[in-house]
Design an enzyme around this catalytic site. Structure first.
Site, PDB file in Angstrom:
ATOM      1  CB  ILE A   6      -0.932  -0.016   1.230  1.00  0.00           C
ATOM      2  CG1 ILE A   6      -1.855  -1.242   1.155  1.00  0.00           C
ATOM      3  CG2 ILE A   6      -1.743   1.272   1.323  1.00  0.00           C
ATOM      4  CD1 ILE A   6      -2.677  -1.478   2.397  1.00  0.00           C
ATOM      5  CG  ASN A   8      -1.173   5.333   2.815  1.00  0.00           C
ATOM      6  OD1 ASN A   8      -1.264   4.125   2.629  1.00  0.00           O
ATOM      7  ND2 ASN A   8      -2.153   6.036   3.353  1.00  0.00           N
ATOM      8  CB  CYS A   9       2.178   0.826   4.044  1.00  0.00           C
ATOM      9  SG  CYS A   9       2.943  -0.296   5.214  1.00  0.00           S
ATOM     10  N   GLY A  10       4.134   2.889   5.936  1.00  0.00           N
ATOM     11  CA  GLY A  10       5.505   3.218   6.324  1.00  0.00           C
ATOM     12  C   GLY A  10       6.498   2.111   6.035  1.00  0.00           C
ATOM     13  CE  LYS A  13       4.664   6.877   2.643  1.00  0.00           C
ATOM     14  NZ  LYS A  13       4.266   8.039   3.448  1.00  0.00           N
TER      15      LYS A  13
END
Length: 136
Positions: A6, A8-10, A13
């Protein structure tokens, strides 16, 4: 090589940043926006097991009713939940040639997990033949 997760998942990233920093070419598939097929997810479950693929530490899992949590006992029930709520899929999933290389990205101290480090590993070069050894 493809990285699934996903956007925007840290954790995703961090994995993307690590791959970028090491010049590793990959495609990214956001399974929340682009979806995920039952066939692909079932293949991952077959390869790594639903227990490794199901993320029980996030808020989505925590908000599920206890009865739903208790009903997840096998491949079929886990697969159904992951298809219904993709946020419970552990991410990212790194895949190459249909084979899952890694799930998650939880290196400690800024280091990548071993599966990612192994992407940089090169096979050992053959030992040079010494000039005093006969040729076969």
């Amino acid at each position: 090589m493809k990285l699934y997760g996903i956007h925007n998942c840290g954790t995703v990233k961090k994995a993307r940043a690590w791959l970028d920093e090491h010049g590793i070419d990959y495609g990214f598939h956001d399974f929340k926006k682009q979806g995920i097929t039952k066939t692909l997810l079932a293949d991952w479950v077959q390869q790594v097991g639903w227990q490794k693929l199901l993320k029980k530490t996030g808020p989505t899992w925590g908000q599920l009713p206890d009865a739903v949590k208790a009903s997840i006992r096998d491949d079929t029930s886990a697969l159904a939940l992951m298809l219904e709520r993709p946020n419970v899929i552990r991410r990212p999933v790194l895949e190459r040639g249909g084979k899952v290389l890694a799930t998650g990205f939880s290196g400690r101290g800024g280091n990548a997990p071993a599966e990612y480090e192994n992407l940089l590993a090169r096979p050992p070069s053959p030992q040079p033949r010494r000039s005093n050894q006969p040729f076969d």
